[in-house]
Design an enzyme around this catalytic site. Structure first.
Site, PDB file in Angstrom:
ATOM      1  N   CYS A   2      35.038 -34.128 -22.609  1.00 35.59           N
ATOM      2  CA  CYS A   2      36.322 -34.297 -21.912  1.00 35.59           C
ATOM      3  C   CYS A   2      36.225 -33.879 -20.453  1.00 35.59           C
ATOM      4  CB  CYS A   2      37.379 -33.434 -22.574  1.00 35.59           C
ATOM      5  SG  CYS A   2      37.552 -33.729 -24.318  1.00 35.59           S
ATOM      6  N   ARG A  27      30.931 -38.380 -17.836  1.00 35.22           N
ATOM      7  CA  ARG A  27      30.828 -37.374 -18.898  1.00 35.22           C
ATOM      8  C   ARG A  27      31.006 -38.006 -20.276  1.00 35.22           C
ATOM      9  NH1 ARG A  27      31.899 -32.145 -16.888  1.00 35.22           N
ATOM     10  NH2 ARG A  27      32.888 -31.462 -18.800  1.00 35.22           N
ATOM     11  N   TRP A  74      37.050 -37.145 -24.973  1.00 36.13           N
ATOM     12  CA  TRP A  74      35.896 -37.547 -25.776  1.00 36.13           C
ATOM     13  C   TRP A  74      36.206 -37.057 -27.184  1.00 36.13           C
ATOM     14  CZ3 TRP A  74      31.690 -35.128 -28.360  1.00 36.13           C
ATOM     15  CH2 TRP A  74      30.567 -35.949 -28.563  1.00 36.13           C
ATOM     16  N   ASN A  98      39.588 -28.998 -22.883  1.00 38.04           N
ATOM     17  CA  ASN A  98      38.201 -29.399 -23.090  1.00 38.04           C
ATOM     18  C   ASN A  98      37.551 -28.324 -23.946  1.00 38.04           C
ATOM     19  OD1 ASN A  98      35.575 -30.327 -22.922  1.00 38.04           O
ATOM     20  ND2 ASN A  98      35.273 -29.737 -20.785  1.00 38.04           N
ATOM     21  N   GLY A  99      36.982 -28.731 -25.078  1.00 40.12           N
ATOM     22  CA  GLY A  99      36.336 -27.750 -25.942  1.00 40.12           C
ATOM     23  C   GLY A  99      36.763 -27.966 -27.381  1.00 40.12           C
ATOM     24  N   GLU A 501      10.629 -39.452 -25.509  1.00 34.34           N
ATOM     25  CA  GLU A 501      11.654 -39.664 -24.483  1.00 34.34           C
ATOM     26  C   GLU A 501      11.932 -41.169 -24.323  1.00 34.34           C
ATOM     27  OE1 GLU A 501      13.930 -38.358 -22.898  1.00 34.34           O
ATOM     28  OE2 GLU A 501      14.211 -39.520 -21.073  1.00 34.34           O
ATOM     29  N   LYS A 505      15.584 -42.995 -24.931  1.00 34.89           N
ATOM     30  CA  LYS A 505      16.250 -43.844 -23.939  1.00 34.89           C
ATOM     31  C   LYS A 505      16.737 -45.144 -24.583  1.00 34.89           C
ATOM     32  CE  LYS A 505      16.566 -41.558 -20.361  1.00 34.89           C
ATOM     33  NZ  LYS A 505      16.914 -40.541 -21.326  1.00 34.89           N
ATOM     34  N   GLU A 508      19.706 -44.456 -26.934  1.00 35.63           N
ATOM     35  CA  GLU A 508      20.927 -44.122 -26.192  1.00 35.63           C
ATOM     36  C   GLU A 508      21.567 -45.357 -25.573  1.00 35.63           C
ATOM     37  OE1 GLU A 508      20.572 -39.943 -23.904  1.00 35.63           O
ATOM     38  OE2 GLU A 508      18.979 -41.324 -23.374  1.00 35.63           O
ATOM     39  N   HIS A 524       0.326 -41.453 -41.478  1.00 35.02           N
ATOM     40  CA  HIS A 524       1.084 -40.584 -42.389  1.00 35.02           C
ATOM     41  C   HIS A 524       2.517 -41.071 -42.567  1.00 35.02           C
ATOM     42  CE1 HIS A 524      -2.239 -37.793 -42.561  1.00 35.02           C
ATOM     43  NE2 HIS A 524      -2.338 -37.881 -41.240  1.00 35.02           N
ATOM     44  N   LYS A 623      27.625 -36.948 -20.940  1.00 30.63           N
ATOM     45  CA  LYS A 623      26.606 -36.451 -20.014  1.00 30.63           C
ATOM     46  C   LYS A 623      26.376 -34.958 -20.212  1.00 30.63           C
ATOM     47  CE  LYS A 623      23.996 -36.659 -16.284  1.00 30.63           C
ATOM     48  NZ  LYS A 623      22.670 -37.157 -16.682  1.00 30.63           N
TER      49      LYS A 623
HETATM   50  C1  G6P Z   1      23.277 -35.037 -23.133  1.00 29.02           C
HETATM   51  C2  G6P Z   1      22.891 -36.112 -22.129  1.00 29.02           C
HETATM   52  C3  G6P Z   1      21.378 -36.178 -21.987  1.00 29.02           C
HETATM   53  C4  G6P Z   1      20.835 -34.812 -21.618  1.00 29.02           C
HETATM   54  C5  G6P Z   1      21.280 -33.738 -22.622  1.00 29.02           C
HETATM   55  C6  G6P Z   1      20.933 -32.338 -22.121  1.00 29.02           C
HETATM   56  O1  G6P Z   1      22.843 -35.409 -24.395  1.00 29.02           O
HETATM   57  O2  G6P Z   1      23.400 -37.341 -22.546  1.00 29.02           O
HETATM   58  O3  G6P Z   1      21.029 -37.121 -21.003  1.00 29.02           O
HETATM   59  O4  G6P Z   1      19.442 -34.862 -21.597  1.00 29.02           O
HETATM   60  O5  G6P Z   1      22.700 -33.778 -22.772  1.00 29.02           O
HETATM   61  O6  G6P Z   1      21.652 -32.091 -20.951  1.00 29.02           O
HETATM   62  P1  G6P Z   1      21.252 -31.014 -19.866  1.00 29.02           P
HETATM   63  O7  G6P Z   1      22.349 -31.108 -18.840  1.00 29.02           O
HETATM   64  O8  G6P Z   1      21.251 -29.699 -20.569  1.00 29.02           O
HETATM   65  O9  G6P Z   1      19.921 -31.380 -19.327  1.00 29.02           O
END
Ligand code: G6P
Length: 628
Positions: A2, A27, A74, A98-99, A501, A505, A508, A524, A623
């Site tokens: 949020c 966010r 959110w 928010n929270g 990673e 990506k 996501e 395995h 985010k």
């Molecule tokens: C969320 C974001 C990711 C990020 C992760 C950790 O999942 O979508 O892109 O890597 O948080 O965030 P930070 O701000 O702790 O790197």
């Protein structure tokens, strides 16, 4: 997560709040709303979906008040819908939150037994009820909020206004970030500095348990028990162009292309180009490349001295998401360069696994935002146990940055795309700097033997440029790639976390099933997945594991896997074995992961974009994950 914006001032609150919420879109959210003073009432307008829906509803609305609050939600408790959108209003008391309120079920039951009714499924609406209840007896908004706060458990940052106390606003932080912007006769409260920047660069970062009481253009700060506190107003020097798309279709694409510069900005403060050595303090550095970059203040980057580093016998790295994979690369780098044992953990696992932190341990937290709840909780846990914490962070003065003992800054500039890119590569370069410095104080490297590592880092930005010119490669391949049933990303050694990673990506952004695996583990399990409908992305580094990785690639191909390989040079063998082969420049093993990840970001970006997805704000994601 949020987003919150509150405004008091001479400008049109509707536009300020809407524009503020737009800057917080990154966010992640699924509904939005505002409550703005109009006459003696707060007019509340909310809408499901994107901010454009709210803007449509607001288009013909006028407000004559100078104060208002807004929110992007959110969804946690209750689905995205207008009725669950904030602000929540009970008899003129409007709140945004928010929270997560952990004791919401029992509070809600208590309020219902007293006759209260609820019109949403959220955990937030009860906050408006509780404040309203106290307002009835005291008529004082500040007192009502203070009283309400004592009842809540969990993480909650809240903004409250009331028709019975017009032109007043109370903000309270406990967990998710809240920042107060102090302008000329105007005040802005927001979850992120970006919503404040267009109005003022003077800010106060609220700490947990701090309350801001706004009356017109005046503010006072209090602690949780009502004691008046004084805090310094800080001046922020981010440039507004850092938060614009600058002609790119998406922020993410812009940020992918900013990566060479991000790496240069991360390493420059710590590299002496003349002696080709690193130092974790501010060093004199020259050269045209550096001067082209925006000036960045790099004072007091690291308070951990060489003496402290020398005594470190064990390192723990804690992070979430992409930052966690950066940490895993760090594990390979630090162990191999400095020969100090490293354990890398996901924040949410680490904090609940009762970790044993031996004496002389250093804990490194990695977080772009500096606000990730699980990473922050891990930091607090290890500090209680007496460990020193080094933070690798992008957002200065964020919670993690403020609470850590030592600081290394990514200096990547604002990262808006939800899926992290430039923060990842900045982190990888800082981890190398750290590993080299640690190796030096431990006597594993000296001024001569560190040179190849430093030279590799210095030439990294220009090598990255050479990879990014292959943007079209994946743009063209995207239409066939998006038809595969799934993707397996594989690599060995330090390429393994890059494979994970890369898979993250694609998940996501493209919402396709993708898995990152250690190539040596293929027999395995994952081999069973491979047939003609499976894409296999193989990271083939030119290192001691090259032959073994190529054998794995052949095994995948023999089962029908559609091979996309990332190697270096005119490698005929890889070209023959692969459907798509991309050559990245030959590089030192320590910087190769940075070069490898770039094509994987482009692959995910173009597949997602060709599927028509909202690349900057993937569905269901946020985010900055400020709650567990
Ligand atoms: C969320 C974001 C990711 C990020 C992760 C950790 O999942 O979508 O892109 O890597 O948080 O965030 P930070 O701000 O702790 O790197």
């Amino acid at each position: 997560m949020c987003g919150i914006v509150g405004y008091y001032g001479p400008k049109d609150p509707k536009s300020v709040i809407l524009e503020g919420l737009q800057t917080l879109e990154y966010r992640g959210y699924d509904s939005a709303g505002v409550a703005i003073l109009n006459g003696s009432e707060y007019k509340r307008i909310r809408a499901e979906g994107k901010l454009a829906a709210l803007a449509d509803k607001l288009a013909d609305e006028t407000f004559d008040g100078a104060i208002g609050i807004g929110h992007t939600r959110w969804a946690t408790h209750g689905p995205p819908s207008e009725r669950n959108a904030h602000p929540h209003c009970i008899e003129g008391v409007n709140i945004v939150h928010n929270g997560i309120i952990e004791n919401y079920a029992e509070l809600r039951e208590e309020l219902m037994s007293e006759g209260a009714t609820f019109s949403s499924d959220t955990d937030s609406e009860l906050v408006a009820h509780l404040i309203n209840k106290s307002m009835k007896s005291t008529g004082n908004l500040m007192e009502a909020v203070m009283k309400m706060m004592k009842r809540l458990e969990g993480a909650y940052s809240i903004l409250a206004v009331s028709a019975d106390a017009p032109e007043e606003m109370v903000a309270f932080k406990n967990g998710p970030p809240l920042i107060l912007g102090v302008g000329e006769k105007e005040l802005v409260v927001a979850s992120d500095i970006q919503a404040i920047m267009p109005h003022t660069n003077k800010v106060i970062f609220l700490e947990d348990d701090e309350v801001v009481y706004i009356r017109k253009d005046r503010y006072e700060l209090f602690n949780r028990s009502g004691g008046l506190i004084k805090k310094e107003v800080e001046v922020i020097d981010w440039s507004p162009e850092q938060v614009e798309k600058q002609g790119f279709k998406h922020y993410m694409l812009k940020e992918i292309f900013e990566q060479p510069r991000a790496v240069a900005q991360a390493i420059d403060p710590h590299i002496n180009l003349e002696t080709k050595s690193v130092a974790l303090t501010r060093v004199g550095f020259g050269g045209a490349r550096v001067e082209e970059l925006p000036k960045i203040d790099v004072q007091e980057d690291l308070q951990l001295t060489n003496e402290t580093l020398e005594g470190i016998e064990r390192i723990f790295i804690v992070a979430c998401g992409t930052s966690y994979y950066a940490g895993q690369v760090g594990e390979y780098l630090i162990e191999q360069i400095a020969r100090v044992p490293v354990e890398c953990d996901i924040g949410s696992e680490f904090r609940y696994r009762y970790p044993v932190i031996p004496e002389n341990s250093l804990v490194i937290t990695i977080s772009q935002s500096g606000e990730t709840a699980d990473t922050l909780a891990a930091l607090r846990l290890v500090k209680q146990q007496g460990a020193k914490v080094l933070s690798i962070c992008n957002v200065r003065r964020s919670s993690i940055d403020r609470e850590a003992d030592g600081h290394l800054y990514m200096n990547a500039g604002a990262e808006i795309g939800v899926a992290s890119t430039k923060a990842f590569v900045s982190t990888l370069s800082l981890l190398q700097i750290f590993a080299i410095q640690l190796a030096k104080v431990k006597g594993v490297l000296n001024q001569d033997t560190e040179k190849p590592f430093v030279e590799a880092l210095v030439s990294l930005p220009s090598q990255m440029e050479k990879v990014l010119v292959h943007d079209k490669f994946f743009e063209e391949a995207a239409s066939s790639l998006k038809t595969y049933r799934g993707f397996l990303y594989m690599g060995r050694g330090v390429s393994f976390p890059i494979a994970m990673e890369g898979a993250l990506k694609l998940k996501e952004l493209a919402y396709m099933h993708a898995e990152g695996y250690a190539a040596g583990e293929m027999k395995h399990g994952p081999l069973a997945l491979i047939d003609e409908s499976m894409a296999v992305v193989m990271l083939v580094a030119n290192d001691e594991l090259y032959d073994k990785t190529v054998s794995n690639l052949e095994e995948a191909k023999a089962r029908g896997g559609q091979i996309i390989s990332i190697g270096s040079g005119e490698n005929q063998k890889l070209q023959n074995l692969s459907l798509h082969y991309l050559s990245i420049p030959e590089a030192h093993w320590t910087v190769n992961p940075v070069l490898q990840v770039l094509p994987l970001q482009l692959l995910a970006y173009h597949v997602a974009s060709s599927l028509g997805h909202d690349v900057d704000q993937p569905r269901n994601l946020a985010k900055s994950v400020t709650v567990e």
